[in-house]
Design an enzyme around this catalytic site. Structure first.
Site, PDB file in Angstrom:
ATOM      1  CG  HIS A  73      -3.994  -1.225  -1.854  1.00  0.00           C
ATOM      2  ND1 HIS A  73      -5.142  -1.879  -2.218  1.00  0.00           N
ATOM      3  CD2 HIS A  73      -4.346  -0.401  -0.830  1.00  0.00           C
ATOM      4  CE1 HIS A  73      -6.146  -1.488  -1.454  1.00  0.00           C
ATOM      5  NE2 HIS A  73      -5.687  -0.574  -0.601  1.00  0.00           N
ATOM      6  N   GLY A 121      -8.917   4.403   6.884  1.00  0.00           N
ATOM      7  CA  GLY A 121      -8.567   5.806   7.091  1.00  0.00           C
ATOM      8  C   GLY A 121      -7.085   6.017   7.334  1.00  0.00           C
ATOM      9  CG  MET A 166     -12.023  -2.326   4.433  1.00  0.00           C
ATOM     10  SD  MET A 166     -10.411  -1.996   3.676  1.00  0.00           S
ATOM     11  CE  MET A 166      -9.499  -1.213   5.021  1.00  0.00           C
ATOM     12  N   GLY A 184       0.845  -2.272   4.070  1.00  0.00           N
ATOM     13  CA  GLY A 184       1.544  -0.994   4.011  1.00  0.00           C
ATOM     14  C   GLY A 184       2.716  -0.978   4.956  1.00  0.00           C
ATOM     15  CB  SER A 243      -0.901   0.001   1.234  1.00  0.00           C
ATOM     16  OG  SER A 243      -1.602   1.225   1.275  1.00  0.00           O
ATOM     17  CG  HIS A 275      -9.363   0.747  -0.883  1.00  0.00           C
ATOM     18  ND1 HIS A 275      -8.812   0.454   0.352  1.00  0.00           N
ATOM     19  CD2 HIS A 275     -10.705   0.781  -0.701  1.00  0.00           C
ATOM     20  CE1 HIS A 275      -9.786   0.322   1.236  1.00  0.00           C
ATOM     21  NE2 HIS A 275     -10.938   0.531   0.618  1.00  0.00           N
ATOM     22  CG  MET A 302      -8.177   7.617   2.269  1.00  0.00           C
ATOM     23  SD  MET A 302      -7.363   7.538   3.867  1.00  0.00           S
ATOM     24  CE  MET A 302      -6.619   5.907   3.767  1.00  0.00           C
ATOM     25  N   GLY A 326      -3.011   4.053   7.949  1.00  0.00           N
ATOM     26  CA  GLY A 326      -2.139   2.897   8.002  1.00  0.00           C
ATOM     27  C   GLY A 326      -1.713   2.647   9.439  1.00  0.00           C
ATOM     28  CG  MET A 377     -11.426   3.844   1.732  1.00  0.00           C
ATOM     29  SD  MET A 377      -9.897   3.687   2.626  1.00  0.00           S
ATOM     30  CE  MET A 377      -8.743   3.762   1.259  1.00  0.00           C
ATOM     31  CG  ASP A 383      -5.223   2.838   0.737  1.00  0.00           C
ATOM     32  OD1 ASP A 383      -6.191   2.070   0.575  1.00  0.00           O
ATOM     33  OD2 ASP A 383      -4.136   2.488   1.226  1.00  0.00           O
ATOM     34  CG  ASP A 424      -6.456  -2.500   2.754  1.00  0.00           C
ATOM     35  OD1 ASP A 424      -5.375  -2.277   3.319  1.00  0.00           O
ATOM     36  OD2 ASP A 424      -7.080  -1.640   2.093  1.00  0.00           O
ATOM     37  N   GLY A 425      -5.303  -4.010   5.897  1.00  0.00           N
ATOM     38  CA  GLY A 425      -5.263  -3.375   7.209  1.00  0.00           C
ATOM     39  C   GLY A 425      -4.638  -4.283   8.256  1.00  0.00           C
TER      40      GLY A 425
END
Ligand code: DX5
Ligand code: ZN
Length: 225
Positions: free
Chosen positions: A34, A145, A140, A200, A9, A69, A38, A147, A71, A36, A178-179
């Site tokens: 990946h 929101g 998820m 990440g 990520s 991804h 947001m 890392g 968000m 992200d 993810d996460g």
């Protein structure tokens, strides 16, 4: 079960040197990058826009598939700009469920992989109407929101449900997590049925990212997994 894929990520990369961070993921031997996105509304943070993605895609030497991804409260508004910028997989969340039929139609027309994500508190049932249209299902494993958060192990049941439903309905979506993914949590997710491992902090924080990717890959490809 599909061969596992590793997706570093970029959120955990150096934001002043994004191209360098993207190339670092590539030379580490990972499979996808990946990215992200947001909006400060759906999640309490801001990251990148389509022009950032396009700049990465156009970076000489860079050739990894881009796994984007979204968000966002209104992902439909940005689906076309991110596809035009070079997203290979585009994932939206099921929670702001507006425009999902249009999203899947667009992805089909453009021949890109459509992903649908759900947050840890969202029940698996919410995904069921859409599964036949999904190329990827993202479970998820943190509340999105930021890392560096801790893996939520309750989500393992949802990964199992995603895998069981896939088998029962004869579908072929990839299951992504993810996460909070590291060698320990990735193994649990693989045992539950996950195919794509977004990581990440656990990859970018290592001086030798290639070795970190290799370790993660061998953990999730181990025979007993
Ligand atoms: C979280 C993002 C993740 C994040 C994962 O909202 O969707 O992709 O980068 O970061 P780590 O692996 O550090 O938990
Ligand atoms: Zn993500």
């Amino acid at each position: 079960m599909a061969e596992p894929l590793i997706a570093p990520s970029l959120l955990a990369g150096n934001h002043a040197r994004l191209a360098e961070s993207a190339l670092r993921a590539q030379s580490s031997g990972a499979d996808w990058l990946h990215v992200d996105i947001m909006d400060g509304h759906f999640v309490p943070n801001l990251t990148f826009g389509p022009s950032t993605l396009r700049a990465i895609k156009n970076e000489p030497e860079f050739r990894m598939p881009l796994d984007v991804h979204l968000m966002l409260d209104n992902p439909w508004k940005f689906a076309t700009p991110f596809l035009d910028a070079g997203a290979d997989t585009l994932t939206v969340h099921v929670e702001p469920a507006d425009h999902l039929p249009e999203f899947f139609r667009l992805m089909h027309e453009r021949g890109r992989r459509a992903g649908l994500a759900l947050n840890p508190p969202t029940p698996w049932d919410k995904m069921e109407p859409w599964l036949e249209l999904c190329g990827l299902v993202l479970c998820m494993t943190v509340n999105p929101g930021f890392g560096g958060q801790s893996f939520i192990s309750d989500v393992l049941h949802k990964i199992e449900a995603a895998a069981a439903t896939r088998g029962r309905l004869g579908l072929n979506y990839l299951i992504q997590v993810d996460g909070g993914i590291d060698i320990h949590t990735a193994r649990l997710c693989r045992e539950a049925g996950a195919d794509v491992f977004v990581a990440g902090t656990s990859l970018y924080s290592q001086a030798d990212m290639q070795q970190a990717v290799q370790k993660l890959r061998s953990t999730v490809t181990a025979k007993s997994a």
